[in-house]
Design an enzyme around this catalytic site. Sequence first.
Site, PDB file in Angstrom:
ATOM      1  N   ARG A  85      -3.844  16.537 -23.199  1.00 45.36           N
ATOM      2  CA  ARG A  85      -4.269  15.220 -22.700  1.00 45.36           C
ATOM      3  C   ARG A  85      -3.584  14.076 -23.440  1.00 45.36           C
ATOM      4  O   ARG A  85      -3.377  13.004 -22.889  1.00 45.36           O
ATOM      5  CB  ARG A  85      -5.796  15.114 -22.808  1.00 45.36           C
ATOM      6  CG  ARG A  85      -6.410  13.939 -22.087  1.00 45.36           C
ATOM      7  CD  ARG A  85      -7.868  14.182 -21.767  1.00 45.36           C
ATOM      8  NE  ARG A  85      -8.694  14.363 -22.943  1.00 45.36           N
ATOM      9  CZ  ARG A  85      -9.372  13.381 -23.541  1.00 45.36           C
ATOM     10  NH1 ARG A  85      -9.302  12.154 -23.076  1.00 45.36           N
ATOM     11  NH2 ARG A  85     -10.129  13.635 -24.598  1.00 45.36           N
ATOM     12  N   TYR A  86      -3.275  14.279 -24.706  1.00 38.86           N
ATOM     13  CA  TYR A  86      -2.566  13.285 -25.506  1.00 38.86           C
ATOM     14  C   TYR A  86      -1.139  13.774 -25.745  1.00 38.86           C
ATOM     15  O   TYR A  86      -0.903  14.975 -25.865  1.00 38.86           O
ATOM     16  CB  TYR A  86      -3.260  13.075 -26.850  1.00 38.86           C
ATOM     17  CG  TYR A  86      -4.667  12.545 -26.744  1.00 38.86           C
ATOM     18  CD1 TYR A  86      -4.905  11.197 -26.503  1.00 38.86           C
ATOM     19  CD2 TYR A  86      -5.755  13.404 -26.883  1.00 38.86           C
ATOM     20  CE1 TYR A  86      -6.199  10.708 -26.408  1.00 38.86           C
ATOM     21  CE2 TYR A  86      -7.057  12.922 -26.794  1.00 38.86           C
ATOM     22  CZ  TYR A  86      -7.272  11.574 -26.555  1.00 38.86           C
ATOM     23  OH  TYR A  86      -8.552  11.092 -26.455  1.00 38.86           O
ATOM     24  N   ARG A  89      -0.931  15.779 -29.114  1.00 36.20           N
ATOM     25  CA  ARG A  89      -2.013  16.696 -29.473  1.00 36.20           C
ATOM     26  C   ARG A  89      -2.421  17.530 -28.261  1.00 36.20           C
ATOM     27  O   ARG A  89      -2.295  17.090 -27.123  1.00 36.20           O
ATOM     28  CB  ARG A  89      -3.250  15.930 -29.980  1.00 36.20           C
ATOM     29  CG  ARG A  89      -2.958  15.073 -31.181  1.00 36.20           C
ATOM     30  CD  ARG A  89      -4.206  14.502 -31.803  1.00 36.20           C
ATOM     31  NE  ARG A  89      -4.994  13.622 -30.965  1.00 36.20           N
ATOM     32  CZ  ARG A  89      -4.648  12.379 -30.647  1.00 36.20           C
ATOM     33  NH1 ARG A  89      -3.502  11.888 -31.059  1.00 36.20           N
ATOM     34  NH2 ARG A  89      -5.444  11.627 -29.907  1.00 36.20           N
ATOM     35  N   CYS A  98     -20.864  29.833 -28.485  1.00 40.02           N
ATOM     36  CA  CYS A  98     -21.295  29.193 -29.726  1.00 40.02           C
ATOM     37  C   CYS A  98     -22.450  30.013 -30.303  1.00 40.02           C
ATOM     38  O   CYS A  98     -23.044  30.830 -29.612  1.00 40.02           O
ATOM     39  CB  CYS A  98     -21.769  27.759 -29.486  1.00 40.02           C
ATOM     40  SG  CYS A  98     -20.484  26.638 -28.888  1.00 40.02           S
ATOM     41  N   CYS A 102     -25.732  23.195 -28.344  1.00 43.64           N
ATOM     42  CA  CYS A 102     -26.204  21.818 -28.531  1.00 43.64           C
ATOM     43  C   CYS A 102     -26.499  21.208 -27.171  1.00 43.64           C
ATOM     44  O   CYS A 102     -25.683  21.307 -26.245  1.00 43.64           O
ATOM     45  CB  CYS A 102     -25.145  20.984 -29.246  1.00 43.64           C
ATOM     46  SG  CYS A 102     -24.615  21.645 -30.835  1.00 43.64           S
ATOM     47  N   CYS A 105     -23.847  18.882 -25.620  1.00 48.24           N
ATOM     48  CA  CYS A 105     -22.515  19.457 -25.426  1.00 48.24           C
ATOM     49  C   CYS A 105     -21.739  18.731 -24.332  1.00 48.24           C
ATOM     50  O   CYS A 105     -22.203  18.618 -23.190  1.00 48.24           O
ATOM     51  CB  CYS A 105     -22.638  20.941 -25.070  1.00 48.24           C
ATOM     52  SG  CYS A 105     -21.052  21.751 -24.789  1.00 48.24           S
ATOM     53  N   ARG A 107     -18.782  19.734 -23.248  1.00 49.16           N
ATOM     54  CA  ARG A 107     -17.945  20.683 -22.509  1.00 49.16           C
ATOM     55  C   ARG A 107     -18.809  21.743 -21.853  1.00 49.16           C
ATOM     56  O   ARG A 107     -18.465  22.922 -21.754  1.00 49.16           O
ATOM     57  CB  ARG A 107     -16.915  21.309 -23.467  1.00 49.16           C
ATOM     58  CG  ARG A 107     -15.726  21.935 -22.755  1.00 49.16           C
ATOM     59  CD  ARG A 107     -14.668  22.410 -23.729  1.00 49.16           C
ATOM     60  NE  ARG A 107     -13.787  21.344 -24.141  1.00 49.16           N
ATOM     61  CZ  ARG A 107     -13.370  21.141 -25.388  1.00 49.16           C
ATOM     62  NH1 ARG A 107     -13.780  21.942 -26.352  1.00 49.16           N
ATOM     63  NH2 ARG A 107     -12.550  20.149 -25.672  1.00 49.16           N
ATOM     64  N   ASP A 269     -20.573  11.258 -24.592  1.00 50.59           N
ATOM     65  CA  ASP A 269     -19.778  11.273 -23.359  1.00 50.59           C
ATOM     66  C   ASP A 269     -20.689  11.286 -22.129  1.00 50.59           C
ATOM     67  O   ASP A 269     -21.845  11.713 -22.191  1.00 50.59           O
ATOM     68  CB  ASP A 269     -18.876  12.508 -23.332  1.00 50.59           C
ATOM     69  CG  ASP A 269     -17.800  12.449 -24.400  1.00 50.59           C
ATOM     70  OD1 ASP A 269     -17.208  11.370 -24.584  1.00 50.59           O
ATOM     71  OD2 ASP A 269     -17.551  13.483 -25.058  1.00 50.59           O
ATOM     72  N   ASP A 306     -14.731   8.174 -26.356  1.00 53.67           N
ATOM     73  CA  ASP A 306     -13.682   8.845 -25.592  1.00 53.67           C
ATOM     74  C   ASP A 306     -13.863   8.397 -24.144  1.00 53.67           C
ATOM     75  O   ASP A 306     -14.828   8.786 -23.475  1.00 53.67           O
ATOM     76  CB  ASP A 306     -13.821  10.360 -25.722  1.00 53.67           C
ATOM     77  CG  ASP A 306     -12.485  11.076 -25.635  1.00 53.67           C
ATOM     78  OD1 ASP A 306     -11.556  10.493 -25.045  1.00 53.67           O
ATOM     79  OD2 ASP A 306     -12.368  12.192 -26.152  1.00 53.67           O
ATOM     80  N   LYS A 313      -9.261   7.750 -26.662  1.00 48.73           N
ATOM     81  CA  LYS A 313     -10.244   7.292 -27.652  1.00 48.73           C
ATOM     82  C   LYS A 313     -10.019   5.823 -28.007  1.00 48.73           C
ATOM     83  O   LYS A 313      -8.883   5.378 -28.171  1.00 48.73           O
ATOM     84  CB  LYS A 313     -10.161   8.148 -28.915  1.00 48.73           C
ATOM     85  CG  LYS A 313     -10.606   9.586 -28.714  1.00 48.73           C
ATOM     86  CD  LYS A 313     -10.523  10.360 -30.017  1.00 48.73           C
ATOM     87  CE  LYS A 313     -11.051  11.781 -29.843  1.00 48.73           C
ATOM     88  NZ  LYS A 313     -10.224  12.582 -28.928  1.00 48.73           N
TER      89      LYS A 313
END
Length: 345
Positions: A85-86, A89, A98, A102, A105, A107, A269, A306, A313
């Site tokens: 995406r960047y 990076r 996981c 969480c 989350c 994602r 997000d 983000d 960001k």
Amino acid sequence: MGISSLNQLEKHLTLTQEERNWFSFPSTLPLLVSEHVMSLINKDDPEDPIRKQFIPTCFENMDDLGGLDPLEEEKHSETKRLIHRYANRAALLTTDRCFSYCRHCFRRRFTSNSSGPINEKELEEAASYLAEHKEIKEVLLTGGDMFTLSDEHISMMLKTLKEARADIIYRLCTRAIATYPERFTEKLFETLKLHNWGAPYYLMTQFNHPREITSETERIISSFLKLGIIPMNQAVLLKGVNDSVDVLEELSNKLLATRIKPYYLFQGDLVNGTEHLRVKIERGLEIEKELRKRLSGLAMPQYTIDLPEGGGKVILTHDYTNGHENGKWVFTSPYGGSREYPEKK
């Protein structure tokens, strides 16, 4: 490995009606809470900040503000597991698993969707892409949590990636130090040591509340530091968890004392199921402004959003600049009053 059903949860907690109602609706993210996380929860407090992060409520099913991929990761996926995406990076989705899920989350479109650990074919595809794209300087090993993989799988993955691009900085992204500290064994650190050559690794942790930092945290961080792996923390600003100047001040100072640099404080997000945990940006800016008075530069995280639709960001901060006139910049001091900074033509 953890609590994943209503019956198991009821043995540990007296559930609120909102928590119980979650089990009556479908969800994009299942329940999974490690025994370690459960030990951190005050079972008599329905407002407990650890509880709010891991025990689901029916409010997850009342959020229609966001989507499942607000950062457009799928649009920027160059291989099945590699997101670019960047420009400089990329992120490698090492697994969808996981040790605890969480509730904030971002994602959840991918987490626990039965994709499983990255396989050799997917890894080779990602490694080939990295070898061809020299503009990529850093790769986030994320998911899911890479440390849910076996030592052997981690070894295979790191070997393949290092052989493809030893000059890349690989970020080891994990929540497991806070949720499943027993994973960090001597054998795991021997595995990391074996592939600790070329460009350095960086450790990216997620601690959102000071109570998540324990004596086990100090042991684990010391082991990473012995390998020269620098730890940095990425917290998420969460309603009812850490949307307090006092809590975040304690968290930042406790992280530093544990030799972890507070790096990011993320605005939540726009992901479906998380609206009840998101803090309004106006409140976030108030918190950031007060933290800047209380914390040193070393302890101060960057309050960051983000942007939706893959916008990237952006740092969120109070504007201390009051303009430029007569050859002088005028600033508001965080501690009150204004100051001038003259410049010659």
